[in-house]
Design a protein around this motif. Structure first.
Motif, PDB file in Angstrom:
ATOM      1  N   VAL A  63       0.864  -1.175   0.000  1.00 11.60           N
ATOM      2  CA  VAL A  63       0.000   0.000   0.000  1.00 11.60           C
ATOM      3  C   VAL A  63       0.906   1.233   0.000  1.00 11.60           C
ATOM      4  O   VAL A  63       1.655   1.459   0.952  1.00 11.60           O
ATOM      5  CB  VAL A  63      -0.937   0.023   1.225  1.00 11.60           C
ATOM      6  CG1 VAL A  63      -1.844   1.257   1.175  1.00 11.60           C
ATOM      7  CG2 VAL A  63      -1.771  -1.250   1.296  1.00 11.60           C
ATOM      8  N   ALA A  64       0.841   1.992  -1.102  1.00 11.58           N
ATOM      9  CA  ALA A  64       1.667   3.199  -1.214  1.00 11.58           C
ATOM     10  C   ALA A  64       0.770   4.416  -1.084  1.00 11.58           C
ATOM     11  O   ALA A  64      -0.222   4.538  -1.800  1.00 11.58           O
ATOM     12  CB  ALA A  64       2.409   3.212  -2.545  1.00 11.58           C
ATOM     13  N   GLU A  65       1.074   5.292  -0.166  1.00 10.73           N
ATOM     14  CA  GLU A  65       0.257   6.495   0.051  1.00 10.73           C
ATOM     15  C   GLU A  65       1.101   7.545   0.757  1.00 10.73           C
ATOM     16  O   GLU A  65       1.999   7.217   1.529  1.00 10.73           O
ATOM     17  CB  GLU A  65      -1.008   6.162   0.862  1.00 10.73           C
ATOM     18  CG  GLU A  65      -0.758   5.303   2.098  1.00 10.73           C
ATOM     19  CD  GLU A  65      -2.027   4.905   2.866  1.00 10.73           C
ATOM     20  OE1 GLU A  65      -3.112   5.440   2.582  1.00 10.73           O
ATOM     21  OE2 GLU A  65      -1.900   4.068   3.789  1.00 10.73           O
ATOM     22  N   MET A  66       0.786   8.821   0.492  1.00 10.66           N
ATOM     23  CA  MET A  66       1.542   9.921   1.093  1.00 10.66           C
ATOM     24  C   MET A  66       1.039  10.213   2.502  1.00 10.66           C
ATOM     25  O   MET A  66       0.473  11.275   2.788  1.00 10.66           O
ATOM     26  CB  MET A  66       1.453  11.174   0.217  1.00 10.66           C
ATOM     27  CG  MET A  66       2.415  11.157  -0.956  1.00 10.66           C
ATOM     28  SD  MET A  66       2.362  12.698  -1.869  1.00 10.66           S
ATOM     29  CE  MET A  66       0.903  12.441  -2.846  1.00 10.66           C
ATOM     30  N   ASN A  67       1.220   9.216   3.384  1.00 12.44           N
ATOM     31  CA  ASN A  67       0.932   9.375   4.807  1.00 12.44           C
ATOM     32  C   ASN A  67       1.712   8.275   5.521  1.00 12.44           C
ATOM     33  O   ASN A  67       2.415   7.496   4.876  1.00 12.44           O
ATOM     34  CB  ASN A  67      -0.581   9.282   5.072  1.00 12.44           C
ATOM     35  CG  ASN A  67      -1.173   7.963   4.621  1.00 12.44           C
ATOM     36  OD1 ASN A  67      -0.667   6.892   4.968  1.00 12.44           O
ATOM     37  ND2 ASN A  67      -2.230   8.016   3.842  1.00 12.44           N
ATOM     38  N   GLN A 124      -2.534   4.832   6.591  1.00  6.55           N
ATOM     39  CA  GLN A 124      -3.966   5.010   6.807  1.00  6.55           C
ATOM     40  C   GLN A 124      -4.771   3.941   6.062  1.00  6.55           C
ATOM     41  O   GLN A 124      -5.326   3.044   6.680  1.00  6.55           O
ATOM     42  CB  GLN A 124      -4.387   6.423   6.414  1.00  6.55           C
ATOM     43  CG  GLN A 124      -3.719   7.475   7.320  1.00  6.55           C
ATOM     44  CD  GLN A 124      -4.392   8.830   7.276  1.00  6.55           C
ATOM     45  OE1 GLN A 124      -5.502   8.984   6.821  1.00  6.55           O
ATOM     46  NE2 GLN A 124      -3.714   9.848   7.780  1.00  6.55           N
ATOM     47  N   MET A 125      -4.807   4.001   4.740  1.00 11.59           N
ATOM     48  CA  MET A 125      -5.565   2.995   3.985  1.00 11.59           C
ATOM     49  C   MET A 125      -5.028   1.588   4.233  1.00 11.59           C
ATOM     50  O   MET A 125      -5.757   0.607   4.145  1.00 11.59           O
ATOM     51  CB  MET A 125      -5.511   3.309   2.481  1.00 11.59           C
ATOM     52  CG  MET A 125      -6.504   4.354   2.044  1.00 11.59           C
ATOM     53  SD  MET A 125      -8.208   3.788   2.194  1.00 11.59           S
ATOM     54  CE  MET A 125      -8.860   4.943   3.343  1.00 11.59           C
ATOM     55  N   VAL A 126      -3.743   1.520   4.556  1.00 14.83           N
ATOM     56  CA  VAL A 126      -3.129   0.215   4.820  1.00 14.83           C
ATOM     57  C   VAL A 126      -3.855  -0.513   5.954  1.00 14.83           C
ATOM     58  O   VAL A 126      -3.956  -1.744   5.965  1.00 14.83           O
ATOM     59  CB  VAL A 126      -1.610   0.366   5.114  1.00 14.83           C
ATOM     60  CG1 VAL A 126      -1.358   1.111   6.407  1.00 14.83           C
ATOM     61  CG2 VAL A 126      -0.923  -0.999   5.147  1.00 14.83           C
ATOM     62  N   LEU A 127      -4.411   0.249   6.881  1.00 16.96           N
ATOM     63  CA  LEU A 127      -5.135  -0.379   8.001  1.00 16.96           C
ATOM     64  C   LEU A 127      -6.381  -1.098   7.489  1.00 16.96           C
ATOM     65  O   LEU A 127      -6.724  -2.182   7.956  1.00 16.96           O
ATOM     66  CB  LEU A 127      -5.535   0.676   9.038  1.00 16.96           C
ATOM     67  CG  LEU A 127      -4.381   1.459   9.673  1.00 16.96           C
ATOM     68  CD1 LEU A 127      -4.933   2.559  10.563  1.00 16.96           C
ATOM     69  CD2 LEU A 127      -3.469   0.530  10.457  1.00 16.96           C
ATOM     70  N   GLU A 128      -7.069  -0.485   6.542  1.00 16.68           N
ATOM     71  CA  GLU A 128      -8.253  -1.104   5.949  1.00 16.68           C
ATOM     72  C   GLU A 128      -7.869  -2.310   5.106  1.00 16.68           C
ATOM     73  O   GLU A 128      -8.545  -3.336   5.128  1.00 16.68           O
ATOM     74  CB  GLU A 128      -8.998  -0.082   5.076  1.00 16.68           C
ATOM     75  CG  GLU A 128      -9.756   0.955   5.865  1.00 16.68           C
ATOM     76  CD  GLU A 128     -10.876   0.367   6.706  1.00 16.68           C
ATOM     77  OE1 GLU A 128     -11.799  -0.210   6.119  1.00 16.68           O
ATOM     78  OE2 GLU A 128     -10.809   0.474   7.940  1.00 16.68           O
ATOM     79  N   VAL A 129      -6.776  -2.161   4.353  1.00 18.77           N
ATOM     80  CA  VAL A 129      -6.327  -3.288   3.519  1.00 18.77           C
ATOM     81  C   VAL A 129      -5.977  -4.475   4.414  1.00 18.77           C
ATOM     82  O   VAL A 129      -6.375  -5.608   4.146  1.00 18.77           O
ATOM     83  CB  VAL A 129      -5.133  -2.880   2.626  1.00 18.77           C
ATOM     84  CG1 VAL A 129      -4.605  -4.082   1.842  1.00 18.77           C
ATOM     85  CG2 VAL A 129      -5.534  -1.771   1.660  1.00 18.77           C
ATOM     86  N   GLU A 130      -5.294  -4.212   5.507  1.00 18.67           N
ATOM     87  CA  GLU A 130      -4.948  -5.280   6.463  1.00 18.67           C
ATOM     88  C   GLU A 130      -6.207  -5.942   7.018  1.00 18.67           C
ATOM     89  O   GLU A 130      -6.300  -7.157   7.106  1.00 18.67           O
ATOM     90  CB  GLU A 130      -4.155  -4.695   7.638  1.00 18.67           C
ATOM     91  CG  GLU A 130      -2.672  -4.621   7.390  1.00 18.67           C
ATOM     92  CD  GLU A 130      -1.940  -3.864   8.501  1.00 18.67           C
ATOM     93  OE1 GLU A 130      -2.566  -3.491   9.523  1.00 18.67           O
ATOM     94  OE2 GLU A 130      -0.733  -3.625   8.325  1.00 18.67           O
TER      95      GLU A 130
END
Lengths: 182, 377
Positions: B331-335, B338-344
């Motif tokens: 998950v690549a994001e400029m933070n 965050q979204m990685v938590l949902e993906v997990e």
């Protein structure tokens, strides 16, 4: 994958280099139908200090919108040359304003010099068109878009009363730029 | 006839999309890096009989947008993270009162005023959980100038269809860069208007669930009179604390999005069919990711890209399927995660999930993503 061509215009904030980048991107994408992305440095450094505008041109879609390895770079001031004449590819082109950049950046690229500001002031008659002289020189030097497309893009951008002035500026830059690279 | 084309900034395309969708009202307070949206709409709205107002602050602007929408005018505001923070109370109000509106967030870093001129993607959780209380959210994340146009139109459509606020989030890079845009002809893209009441003013109830999961919303000034409040309410719009009303209303408002997730969720995939590693990225970062995919494919690495255009509701189904298919998701994001938590959460341990973040004001470049992919191969 399609070929990317990356151009960076840099100089002092207010010299119109962002406009030069926009005109080049319009020539490529609107007139010639290629893909182009234009971006710029943004923020306090763009006012007064060194500013840059980048244009990426490609036959195919452009994914990453920022420069990866620059094919051609213009630096109008010493500060811009120090800050932005970087990441130029081997055999790439660097065009410097001969009067304002004394220390030449070093690297495996070809360095050319033209007195761009002086040409605008003395040969065209107005310093304000230095960005269009510079654009002409870059187009002449690189051939990244056709002369006709670039000239049309310049003329679309300027008010009627300034068309002749800008045409003169563009063509002077183009001839000098073309002469350098050949 | 050839289509009209132009070289536009993302922010300008957003304004053009709003006009195409039928926007008639903008209220806002200028903030970098979103200001061009307001600037452009201040020029364009009057030409289509709309109104533009610069309010005294972001809070008042959001209140004006809610008021504007209640008169039947498609309404929009544009801001950046700090402005979205200020608007949260009223975003919650728009959720519970079920008022359609579009909120544009051109993301910079944060928290607080952060780095106004640098890009960020750190408001993606705020888009879901910024306002308090249980509520549904819709948030869209375009990554090209053309897509900012089409997703702004879609944001209005979803707002009108589901009678709720919809956020469009894009980072400063896409907001400020210029790209060629082809303007769709009128009628080429679907434009949805809110459902009109099916009963006369005397029988009308603004929250009548017997009229469907999304009850029709009447326009103030059209002869219908009704009560609007931020309190829990009964079908007639007046406050209530009756357990069965409160529970039913809360659930209906969440379920109208949950049950229609397939209609709202949109994504794009690139070379995911045989991918051992899937890069999960959105906004400008997805552009870096696609570049990285092309470079890595040249080296024979089986890598693909999943690019959500809707992040809320979260694209659960497809993310879960991909998690079962691949070895790892990057998950690549400029933070900083965050979204990685949902993906997990959604991957449920079916594959490795790693994060590649950046918060220094520079974009995540393709090399950075490629290096991460090689690390998890």
């Amino acid at each position: 994958m399609s070929q990317r061509y990356e151009i960076r215009f840099s100089g002092a904030g207010g010299q119109g280099l962002i406009t030069a980048g926009i005109i080049l991107a319009e020539a490529a994408s609107i007139i010639e139908g290629k893909s182009a992305v234009q971006s710029q440095s943004y923020g306090p450094e763009a006012r007064g200090g060194a500013s840059k505008s980048e244009v990426i041109i490609s036959d195919g879609p452009i994914d990453y919108p920022k420069a990866t390895i620059v094919d051609a770079c213009l630096a109008m001031t010493q500060e811009a040359a120090n800050k932005y004449a970087t990441g130029i590819k081997d055999g790439g082109l660097l065009l410097l304003d001969d009067d304002f950049v004394k220390d030449t950046p070093t690297g495996n690229f070809k360095v050319y010099r033209l007195p761009i500001m002086r040409m605008a002031k003395e040969d065209v008659g107005r310093e304000i068109v230095a960005n269009v002289v510079a654009l002409g020189a870059v187009v002449g030097m690189t051939g990244v878009v056709s002369r006709e497309a670039a000239e049309e893009a310049v003329l679309r951008k300027v008010p009627e009363a300034f068309k002749d002035l800008n045409k003169k500026a563009f063509n002077l830059g183009f001839e000098k730029g073309k002469g350098l690279a050949n | 006839m050839a289509k009209k084309v132009a070289l536009l900034q993302g922010n300008q395309a957003c304004a053009a999309g709003a006009i195409y969708a039928g926007a008639k009202f903008f209220a806002g307070y200028p903030i970098t890096p979103s200001t061009e949206v307001a600037e452009e709409l201040s020029n364009e709205l009057p030409k289509v009989g709309g109104s533009f107002i610069q309010m005294e602050d972001e809070i008042a602007a959001m209140a004006a947008v809610i008021g504007g929408s209640l008169t039947g005018a498609k309404s929009i505001t544009a801001t950046s993270g700090p402005g979205v923070s200020l608007k949260q109370e009223l975003i919650g109000y728009a959720c519970i009162a079920e008022v359609p509106c579009v909120i544009i967030n051109v993301m910079r870093g944060g928290p607080s005023t952060g780095m106004p001129t640098g890009p960020g993607q750190s408001d993606v959780m705020q888009a879901m959980w910024g306002t308090h209380g249980d509520h549904a959210a819709i948030a869209l994340v375009p990554s090209t100038v053309q897509e900012i146009f089409t997703e702004t139109v879609r944001a209005f459509n979803l707002a009108e269809k589901y009678r709720m606020p919809v956020q469009v989030l894009f980072d400063e890079i896409v907001g400020h860069m210029r790209e060629r845009i082809e303007f769709p002809e009128p009628g080429e893209l679907e434009v949805i208007d809110r459902a009109a009441p099916t009963v006369g003013p005397a029988e009308y109830k603004p929250y009548d669930a017997t009229k469907g999961q999304v009850p029709p919303l009447a326009a103030f000034g059209s002869g219908y009179k009704f009560h609007v409040t931020g309190l829990n309410k009964a079908a007639d719009g007046f406050p209530t604390t009756k357990a069965e009303y409160v529970d039913a209303e809360e659930r209906r408002q969440i379920n109208k999005v949950k049950d229609n997730a397939d209609d709202i969720v949109k994504f794009e995939e690139y070379l995911t069919e045989d991918a051992e590693v899937v890069i999960w990225a959105y906004g400008s970062t997805a552009r870096s990711a696609r570049y990285a995919v092309n470079e890595l494919r040249k080296e024979g690495v089986k890598v693909g890209l999943f690019r959500p255009l809707t992040i809320w509701p979260f694209p659960e189904k497809r993310t879960f399927e991909l998690a079962k298919q691949c070895k790892a998701i990057v998950v690549a994001e400029m933070n900083l995660g965050q979204m990685v938590l949902e993906v997990e959460r959604v991957a449920k341990g079916n594959c490795v999930v790693v994060h590649e973040g950046r918060v220094d004001g520079e974009p995540i470049n393709p090399g950075q993503i490629a290096a991460k992919v090689k690390e998890v191969l």
